[in-house]
Design a protein around this motif. Structure first.
Motif, PDB file in Angstrom:
ATOM      1  N   ASN A   1       1.034  -1.196  -0.017  1.00 21.47           N
ATOM      2  CA  ASN A   1      -0.087   0.008  -0.012  1.00 21.47           C
ATOM      3  C   ASN A   1       0.977   1.079  -0.124  1.00 21.47           C
ATOM      4  OD1 ASN A   1      -1.641  -2.052   2.076  1.00 21.47           O
ATOM      5  ND2 ASN A   1      -2.811  -1.145   0.235  1.00 21.47           N
TER       6      ASN A   1
ATOM      7  N   ASN B   1      -1.477   6.497   1.080  1.00 23.88           N
ATOM      8  CA  ASN B   1      -2.978   6.632   1.428  1.00 23.88           C
ATOM      9  C   ASN B   1      -3.755   7.745   0.650  1.00 23.88           C
ATOM     10  OD1 ASN B   1      -3.028   4.717   3.518  1.00 23.88           O
ATOM     11  ND2 ASN B   1      -2.503   5.665   5.052  1.00 23.88           N
TER      12      ASN B   1
ATOM     13  N   CYS C   1     -13.504   1.622   2.388  1.00 23.23           N
ATOM     14  CA  CYS C   1     -12.062   1.667   2.334  1.00 23.23           C
ATOM     15  C   CYS C   1     -11.481   1.216   3.475  1.00 23.23           C
ATOM     16  CB  CYS C   1     -11.486   3.144   1.872  1.00 23.23           C
ATOM     17  SG  CYS C   1      -9.661   3.172   1.421  1.00 23.23           S
ATOM     18  N   TYR C   2     -10.703   0.333   3.576  1.00 20.81           N
ATOM     19  CA  TYR C   2      -9.711  -0.231   4.646  1.00 20.81           C
ATOM     20  C   TYR C   2      -8.575   0.293   5.095  1.00 20.81           C
ATOM     21  CZ  TYR C   2      -6.474  -2.210   1.415  1.00 20.81           C
ATOM     22  OH  TYR C   2      -5.513  -2.572   0.253  1.00 20.81           O
ATOM     23  N   SER C   3      -7.993   1.237   3.842  1.00 20.94           N
ATOM     24  CA  SER C   3      -6.872   2.057   4.353  1.00 20.94           C
ATOM     25  C   SER C   3      -7.018   3.367   4.943  1.00 20.94           C
ATOM     26  CB  SER C   3      -6.172   2.435   3.062  1.00 20.94           C
ATOM     27  OG  SER C   3      -6.595   3.160   2.212  1.00 20.94           O
TER      28      SER C   3
ATOM     29  N   THR D   1      -7.094   4.596   7.770  1.00 24.06           N
ATOM     30  CA  THR D   1      -6.549   4.534   9.245  1.00 24.06           C
ATOM     31  C   THR D   1      -5.464   5.151   9.235  1.00 24.06           C
ATOM     32  OG1 THR D   1      -5.541   2.835  10.674  1.00 24.06           O
ATOM     33  CG2 THR D   1      -5.246   2.475   8.223  1.00 24.06           C
TER      34      THR D   1
ATOM     35  N   SER E   1      -0.478   4.822   9.942  1.00 21.08           N
ATOM     36  CA  SER E   1       0.818   5.161   9.265  1.00 21.08           C
ATOM     37  C   SER E   1       1.101   6.670   9.437  1.00 21.08           C
ATOM     38  CB  SER E   1       0.779   4.797   7.634  1.00 21.08           C
ATOM     39  OG  SER E   1      -0.112   5.383   7.172  1.00 21.08           O
TER      40      SER E   1
ATOM     41  N   GLY F   1     -11.055   0.337   8.734  1.00 16.57           N
ATOM     42  CA  GLY F   1     -11.117   1.525   8.302  1.00 16.57           C
ATOM     43  C   GLY F   1     -12.270   1.984   8.058  1.00 16.57           C
TER      44      GLY F   1
ATOM     45  N   ASP G   1       2.391  -1.140   4.825  1.00 22.19           N
ATOM     46  CA  ASP G   1       1.533   0.268   4.529  1.00 22.19           C
ATOM     47  C   ASP G   1       2.555   1.198   3.934  1.00 22.19           C
ATOM     48  OD1 ASP G   1       2.723   1.202   6.915  1.00 22.19           O
ATOM     49  OD2 ASP G   1       1.127   0.922   8.304  1.00 22.19           O
TER      50      ASP G   1
ATOM     51  N   GLN H   1      -3.460  -6.989   4.039  1.00 21.80           N
ATOM     52  CA  GLN H   1      -3.581  -5.401   4.114  1.00 21.80           C
ATOM     53  C   GLN H   1      -4.967  -5.006   4.829  1.00 21.80           C
ATOM     54  OE1 GLN H   1      -4.326  -8.007   1.830  1.00 21.80           O
ATOM     55  NE2 GLN H   1      -5.629  -7.389  -0.026  1.00 21.80           N
TER      56      GLN H   1
ATOM     57  N   GLN I   1      -5.043  -4.008   9.930  1.00 24.52           N
ATOM     58  CA  GLN I   1      -4.552  -2.803   9.969  1.00 24.52           C
ATOM     59  C   GLN I   1      -4.396  -2.529  11.477  1.00 24.52           C
ATOM     60  OE1 GLN I   1      -3.543  -0.388   7.486  1.00 24.52           O
ATOM     61  NE2 GLN I   1      -3.700  -2.140   6.239  1.00 24.52           N
TER      62      GLN I   1
END
Length: 388
Positions: free
Chosen positions: A33, A36, A45-47, A49, A52, A205, A288, A297, A300
């Motif tokens: 990933n 972001n 969307c799981y990202s 978060t 990072s 997310g 990430d 992925q 998280q």
């Protein structure tokens, strides 16, 4: 990842080597990933978060990561995000990966792809582009909170195919689109697309905040539609149909094959047994934008380590014991299931380490009868889990 075309229809694909191979010395598949950044705000969307903290590996750190992936014999690196095309040095990273001999794939919303971008992706050796489609045009645009997103994604498919790139569709099953599986198959056939990946929703997310989770009945309807269409559309060129994220799907297919007295039952059983089910944290990892290594992925909440502090190889080797045998942590329903060795359980933990409470994510949608739990009610299983 469950290959419906292979298990239910008996259609073999070249990429099956990644799924049903014995241990042949290859390392894990890695999802990188790389950013972001994304102009869309997808409901699932799981990202989305803060893990990072908005940080990204710089170009030198990212190249060092890719060299480390080469050393562990990673068979394919999936560049994802966020939207990977919003990372300014993406093409340099793809080209560097190609120079190392790493096989690269791209997961994208497609909205930034035109003829020139598609050609550049081909020129730097990208082997596959997966473009997200969330259902019909109205559903897709609402889901991504972006007007004309569907039209741009469909156009991106054409640009990629014209550039000679293998291209597929990606669809996440939610309670907003579970009944649109057949629409996606129809679109794939119209666009001459061979591959569709159907992802089970993972509550990470944005997906953890929005009410998108399917009921068991909705999941079963979607899977029955997937099986029906995999069979009906194979003659129209849709020959690589996959589901991702819930290894109960393999058992669902086996039970359906058995009811239909299919000659494919035993061969499909043997393939699933050989593969051994869920390989999160063993044969797949995710990294990430900041360089934190995760079991996959969607996991998280937990980092195995950071590649700026330790090598990728040392990080995954020190963590493998946790994920090689998740059975002691599995819920009671899994421990009593006759298919456990084929599924491998979807158990995850919610806290910061493996001593935290483990739970199924996504849930197992199979009935007690299907997994041969007899004389034990769901209430009793819940009680046993609470005591475990």
């Amino acid at each position: 990842m469950i290959n419906v075309s292979r298990l239910y229809c008996g259609i073999e694909n070249s990429s099956d080597d990644f799924r049903y191979r014995s241990d042949n010395g290859k390392g894990p598949v890695v999802v990188y990933n790389c950013t972001n950044k994304c102009s869309q705000n997808c409901l699932h969307c799981y990202s989305k978060t803060e893990f990072s903290n908005g940080k990204e590996l710089d170009i030198l750190q990212a190249k060092e990561l890719l060299k480390q992936l080469k050393r562990v014999k990673c068979p394919v690196v999936l560049f994802s995000g966020g939207e990977p095309l919003e990372r300014n040095d993406l093409f340099e990273l793809l080209d560097f990966s190609h120079s190392l001999g790493l096989r690269t794939a791209l997961s994208t919303n497609g909205n930034l792809i035109d003829f020139k971008i598609a050609k550049k992706l081909a020129d730097v050796g990208t082997k596959y582009v997966g473009i997200s489609i969330d259902g019909t045009e109205k559903t897709h645009d609402n889901f991504r909170c972006t007007k004309n997103s569907f039209i741009k994604a469909v156009s991106a498919v054409g640009f990629c195919k014209n550039a000679g790139l293998k291209t597929g569709l990606r669809f996440t099953i939610t309670n907003l689109n579970f009944n649109q599986v057949r629409d996606v198959f129809s679109l794939a056939a119209k666009l001459s697309i061979q591959r569709i990946c159907f992802y089970h929703l993972i509550l990470a997310g944005n997906a953890a905040k929005n009410n998108l989770k399917c009921t068991n009945e909705q999941i079963r309807q979607a899977l029955n539609d997937i099986c029906d269409c995999a069979q009906n559309y194979a003659g129209k060129g849709v020959t690589e149909v996959l589901t991702v994220g819930n290894h109960a799907d393999g058992v669902f297919i086996l039970n359906r094959l058995k009811r239909e007295n299919s000659p494919l039952y035993q061969k499909s059983f043997d393939l699933l047994e050989k593969f051994g089910g869920n390989k999160i944290g063993v044969k797949i990892f995710a990294i990430d934008p900041a360089g934190n290594v995760h079991p996959d992925q969607f996991w998280q909440n937990f980092s195995l380590g950071n590649i700026t502090e330790s090598s990728f190889e040392s990080i995954i080797n020190s963590s493998l014991d946790i994920f090689k045998n998740k059975i002691p942590f599995a819920p009671q329903k899994c421990k009593k299931c006759k298919w456990l060795n084929l599924c491998g359980t979807n158990a995850r933990f919610a806290g910061e380490d493996f001593k935290s409470k483990w739970f199924l994510e996504p849930d197992c949608f199979l009935s007690d009868e299907e997994i041969s739990i007899t004389g034990v009610s769901n209430a009793e299983l819940t009680c046993q889990d609470a005591k475990a």
